[in-house]
Design an enzyme around this catalytic site. Sequence first.
Site, PDB file in Angstrom:
ATOM      1  N   HIS A  80       0.813  -1.216   0.000  1.00 34.75           N
ATOM      2  CA  HIS A  80       0.000   0.000   0.000  1.00 34.75           C
ATOM      3  C   HIS A  80       0.849   1.270   0.000  1.00 34.75           C
ATOM      4  O   HIS A  80       0.339   2.354  -0.305  1.00 34.75           O
ATOM      5  CB  HIS A  80      -0.983  -0.002   1.184  1.00 34.75           C
ATOM      6  CG  HIS A  80      -0.383   0.297   2.514  1.00 34.75           C
ATOM      7  ND1 HIS A  80      -0.081  -0.674   3.436  1.00 34.75           N
ATOM      8  CD2 HIS A  80      -0.030   1.477   3.095  1.00 34.75           C
ATOM      9  CE1 HIS A  80       0.417  -0.123   4.528  1.00 34.75           C
ATOM     10  NE2 HIS A  80       0.467   1.182   4.345  1.00 34.75           N
ATOM     11  N   ASP A 126       0.106  -7.676   1.653  1.00 35.80           N
ATOM     12  CA  ASP A 126       0.470  -6.255   1.626  1.00 35.80           C
ATOM     13  C   ASP A 126       1.984  -6.074   1.626  1.00 35.80           C
ATOM     14  O   ASP A 126       2.527  -5.253   2.365  1.00 35.80           O
ATOM     15  CB  ASP A 126      -0.156  -5.517   2.807  1.00 35.80           C
ATOM     16  CG  ASP A 126      -0.138  -3.993   2.608  1.00 35.80           C
ATOM     17  OD1 ASP A 126       0.158  -3.552   1.476  1.00 35.80           O
ATOM     18  OD2 ASP A 126      -0.385  -3.258   3.579  1.00 35.80           O
ATOM     19  N   SER A 167       4.782   2.471   7.863  1.00 33.82           N
ATOM     20  CA  SER A 167       4.376   1.322   7.054  1.00 33.82           C
ATOM     21  C   SER A 167       5.514   0.851   6.166  1.00 33.82           C
ATOM     22  O   SER A 167       6.139   1.644   5.453  1.00 33.82           O
ATOM     23  CB  SER A 167       3.174   1.685   6.174  1.00 33.82           C
ATOM     24  OG  SER A 167       2.023   1.886   6.943  1.00 33.82           O
TER      25      SER A 167
END
Length: 496
Positions: free
Chosen positions: A122, A157, A230
């Site tokens: 992402h 992810d 992230s």
Amino acid sequence: MHQQASAIAKQHADHSAHWRILWGAMLASVLILAQTLMAQARPESLAPLAEQVSPSVVNITTTTVIEGRAGPQGIVPEGSPLEDLFRDFQNRGDNGPRPRRSSALGSGFVISEDGYIVTNNHVIAGADEIEIEFFPGEGQPKELLPATVIGTDEKTDLALLKVDAAIPLSYVTFGDSDTARVGDWVIAMGNPLGQGFSVSAGIVSARNRELSGNYDDFIQTDAAINRGNSGGPLFNMDGDVVGVNTAILSPNGGSIGIGFSMASNVASKVVAQLKEFGETRRGWLGVRIQDVDEDVANAMGLDSARGALITDVPEGPASAAGLLAGDVILSFDGADVRDTGGLVRQVGNTEVGKTVRVVVFRDGKTETLRVTLGRREDAERGPDEESSTPETTPDTAEKELLGLTVGVLTDELRGELNVDEGTAGLVILSVDEASEAWEKGLRAGDVITEAGQQKIGDIAALEARISEVQEAGRKSLLLLVRRNGEPRFVALNLRD
């Protein structure tokens, strides 16, 4: 004589006192030694570890070109007298609205000296440009380096990038996340909220967390993780990566001490496939499954609620190997199967084309079958064969059993319910909302095709299965129910 006894008593007392003093000294020495060892085992600072691993951590900047939109778009209310004025001002000197560039920030880490970098999918999804900033320090690239995408995996992810650097890069390796224990110290590194390189420390709060995917295996930690972290690494105290920081649970968007990192034993397999093939290649068994609860286990004669119950076997590897709906998979490729989630991960982590042994519970005993696995990605690209079910069903011959009003599945009903031609069974016409059947999710329009692991075609067959189970002394009856083309087993308790 009395003086001699007193002398002996005094001698014993002195002897006891001597040993008490000696034991006290020995105990004190042991305590001092233990405290010294504990002090040596626990570092006073995490700085040495941070200095060791930080050169491998990178900041990631992505740029996406967004098409321009006509009109003021929120500058003034629609229909305002100033709308035309703002539109003319906005478009003055050009031929209309221009595309604009949007930037986003994330983190990652280098896993090889030749420039492979791991991050979250992402972080880079939809990006037109990706640039890598390295940790500032001697021997590090000074400029931003462009990165290319080697491969991505939406299910976990994860993404693998590559940069071309003029010098060998500092890198870190994946550790064994299965050895991480609740309470172990960990540190998270990355670029939180665009503030630059940052370190936070915490412990492993929980293991084997699942969020939304079939292949989830997250480590939960209270180390501070915020937006921008992230894709960054979660390190153990040996400097090995045990997780990829992916998500947080927060009511306000900031860290409240509940962060999730994809376990390294999942990430390392995905990254290896992305590096070799540019895509994932997961094993595929070709069954639909559900968990085995206590009622289902009792209805089937299993000694405990374990394994994965097969609800359907479409055309594929399992069908070719002889697996059947109603089988309970107890072991896959030599490893016990605890539940459906565990089986999905076991199959997905097994190489495509491998022939494995599958142990199933069938008709009160175990059988071993050999299955050659296919590839899940190929199967997922196949046609969607699901059908929709109408909300209502017409009147037909019916009977109330087990809190259900059931009727025979006629040709007319098959057409209205989009049930395959030739399918035999009973259609549920209504469900008593005070019954166990309602609590377990049975609804009007569901079709019962098996009872007690035997096919049924009429109400008499269902009544016969109920009688057989009661005579066998079992507490519940196992039903195979289909809804919207998807089968599942439901165990209903039998009442006298």
